[in-house]
Design a protein around this motif. Structure first.
Motif, PDB file in Angstrom:
ATOM      1  N   THR A 103      -7.887   3.993   8.775  1.00 18.73           N
ATOM      2  CA  THR A 103      -6.920   4.362   9.860  1.00 18.73           C
ATOM      3  C   THR A 103      -6.665   2.751  10.543  1.00 18.73           C
ATOM      4  OG1 THR A 103      -8.712   4.324  11.721  1.00 18.73           O
ATOM      5  CG2 THR A 103      -8.005   6.270  10.636  1.00 18.73           C
ATOM      6  N   ILE A 348      -8.016  13.685   7.334  1.00 21.11           N
ATOM      7  CA  ILE A 348      -7.906  12.630   6.656  1.00 21.11           C
ATOM      8  C   ILE A 348      -8.377  12.764   5.251  1.00 21.11           C
ATOM      9  CG2 ILE A 348      -8.684  10.138   6.592  1.00 21.11           C
ATOM     10  CD1 ILE A 348      -8.294   9.865   9.573  1.00 21.11           C
ATOM     11  N   SER A 357      -1.693  10.318   1.578  1.00 22.42           N
ATOM     12  CA  SER A 357      -1.888   9.157   2.563  1.00 22.42           C
ATOM     13  C   SER A 357      -0.733   8.247   2.707  1.00 22.42           C
ATOM     14  CB  SER A 357      -3.160   8.183   1.952  1.00 22.42           C
ATOM     15  OG  SER A 357      -2.963   7.703   0.735  1.00 22.42           O
ATOM     16  N   MET A 390      -4.176   5.604  17.658  1.00 29.43           N
ATOM     17  CA  MET A 390      -4.535   5.811  16.177  1.00 29.43           C
ATOM     18  C   MET A 390      -3.702   6.308  15.316  1.00 29.43           C
ATOM     19  SD  MET A 390      -7.589   8.162  14.533  1.00 29.43           S
ATOM     20  CE  MET A 390      -9.106   7.052  14.696  1.00 29.43           C
ATOM     21  N   TYR A 392      -2.816   6.813  10.951  1.00 31.49           N
ATOM     22  CA  TYR A 392      -3.322   7.074   9.652  1.00 31.49           C
ATOM     23  C   TYR A 392      -2.015   7.499   8.866  1.00 31.49           C
ATOM     24  CZ  TYR A 392      -4.642   9.705   5.549  1.00 31.49           C
ATOM     25  OH  TYR A 392      -4.910   9.775   4.006  1.00 31.49           O
ATOM     26  N   MET A 398      -3.453   0.043   6.712  1.00 28.11           N
ATOM     27  CA  MET A 398      -4.696   0.653   7.406  1.00 28.11           C
ATOM     28  C   MET A 398      -5.736  -0.256   7.266  1.00 28.11           C
ATOM     29  SD  MET A 398      -3.494   3.561   8.490  1.00 28.11           S
ATOM     30  CE  MET A 398      -2.033   2.884   8.917  1.00 28.11           C
TER      31      MET A 398
END
Length: 460
Positions: A103, A348, A357, A390, A392, A398
């Protein structure tokens, strides 16, 4: 809304198939699909999930604990080390701390004021529309291949009909500004007038007869082929498949592997009998614990089905004043922090396992942060000078912390990042800005506003 029923047997609620967005704003579903096919060169093959922490989460108890500051300023829940050397989170986030290398945290993000509203989802920078509606106006209201609505907002009733209705006392999540209702987010489980007005009840026998079905769906009208467009029959067929095909399955969690549902489920983390009933927000805390994980799972399924922007939120839970309505910081982080840690980390891990991702960007923030100093009752009050953020995935960089805050976590110490920077990051993830600048069929205030935005430094 489409409701299917079988006249040969009595059906319960779970046997009904409900699906919306047929003919919003006077546009037919085939027309919307055709519109997005034309816009395809503008659109990247990515999705955004915006997890909105309604009420204003504390920057200190989440991702910037400031344990070297005096008592009353530093995190009341302590800290926990993360997978990034020298970086800690508030101790509620044990699972997310282990995933910190997956993240990015922005410690210099601010929303500008301490008002309860639904910025950044709906604000001046989004032209008074849901952020997803900006995307929908560019991409079209439905995915050109799957027919999935491009802009969806999910609230607790999307996964649990026994929860409370969504709270719009601080802003309308379905706002479209001047963009038009065709681009409003589709809200599953809403039960609103719009969905009721669009409900068509068709027997199983009529469903099996394609011609009768098309005649019954009076919102799907015949169109003539136009130069440069794929034939209308394709869009009529696609509209039918959208109605009776895979889109409905994406909204149905019973189609998911039960083991995956269990990994996301947050209901057991905070049971209703563990939450103090002295707080007027008791029901909000219960609904948050019951549904947060499943809402993120639903959002992942929608993105896999072609949805470009999903707003996820539960009712007003992050307003930790320690007054008659809201819990203290310490107690409140047990009610909200534990489910958040579990749900986001499950998301995640799931995306990593599925190879998503680079395809899905998750954004986690609220409308503001909390005061640097804990109040006399053990809560923190409204604060616009700094807010937790935050991110992701989405193919962005990241495993980093961007920016710094002052010693009391009250203001950015490094270059501030604001709502415009966040919006720029999101839209650059979704849209090819080089193509956007050349597009002549979009509102110019939309194009000018978006192309003037600068993404958050260090993410791209």
């Amino acid at each position: 809304m489409l409701t299917l029923f079988d006249t040969s047997r009595r059906l319960g609620r779970r046997d009904f198939l409900r699906i919306g967005s047929l003919g919003l704003g006077g546009l037919t579903l085939p027309g919307l699909l055709a519109t997005q096919a034309q816009a395809a060169p503008l659109i990247k093959n990515k999705s955004v999930i915006f997890l909105f922490l309604h009420g204003g989460p504390s920057q200190t108890e989440t991702f910037d604990p400031k344990m070297t500051a005096p008592t009353g300023i530093c995190s009341v829940t302590g800290e926990t080390p993360t997978s990034i050397p020298g970086i800690t989170y508030g101790s509620t986030f044990q699972r997310l701390a282990k995933l910190a290398d997956r993240t990015s945290i922005v410690r210099s993000f601010r929303t500008g004021d301490g008002n309860h509203d639904i910025k950044p989802i709906v604000c001046k920078q989004t032209l008074g529309a849901n952020m997803g509606s900006l995307y929908s106006r560019i991409a079209g209201a439905n995915h050109p291949r799957t027919g999935m609505p491009s802009n969806v907002a999910v609230f607790p009733r999307a996964v649990d009909e026994m929860t409370q209705a969504r709270n719009e006392g601080f802003g309308k999540f379905s706002a479209v500004g001047t963009l038009g209702q065709a681009f409003a987010p589709f809200i599953p489980g809403d039960g609103g007038a719009l969905q009721k007005d669009m409900r068509l009840e068709l027997s199983r026998e009529r469903l099996d007869d394609r011609q009768n079905l098309l005649k019954s769906l009076d919102t799907i009208q015949r169109e003539l082929d136009r130069p440069g467009m794929v034939g209308v029959d394709r869009f009529r067929d696609q509209a039918l498949q959208t109605i009776v095909g895979g889109v409905a399955d994406a909204f149905d969690l019973s189609k998911e592997d039960p083991r995956v549902i269990e990994r996301y489920d947050t209901a057991a983390l905070v049971r209703p009998d563990q939450i103090s009933r002295k707080w007027n927000n008791y029901n909000n805390y219960v609904d948050n614990a019951k549904t947060l994980g499943k809402l993120l799972l639903l959002a992942r399924r929608l993105c896999e089905g072609g949805c470009g922007f999903v707003t996820v939120t539960t009712n007003f839970v992050w307003d930790m004043h320690a007054d008659m309505n809201n819990a203290t910081m310490d107690e409140g982080m047990q009610y909200m922090g534990l489910p958040l840690d579990h749900a986001v980390s499950a998301f995640i891990e799931d995306c990593e396992a599925r190879g998503l991702s680079d395809d899905v960007l998750l954004v986690v923030t609220g409308e503001m942060g909390r005061t640097p100093k804990v109040n006399a009752k053990g809560g923190r009050d409204h604060w616009g000078g700094l807010a937790p953020l935050m991110l992701y995935g989405g193919g962005l960089k990241m495993g980093q912390v961007i920016g710094q805050s002052t010693r009391d976590a009250g203001e950015p110490l490094s270059e501030p990042q604001d709502i415009g920077n966040l919006l720029g990051t999101i839209m650059h993830t979704l849209v090819d800005f080089g193509q956007l600048r050349l597009e002549s069929g979009l509102p110019q205030d939309l194009v000018r506003g978006l192309t003037s935005l600068k993404p958050i430094d260090g993410l791209t």
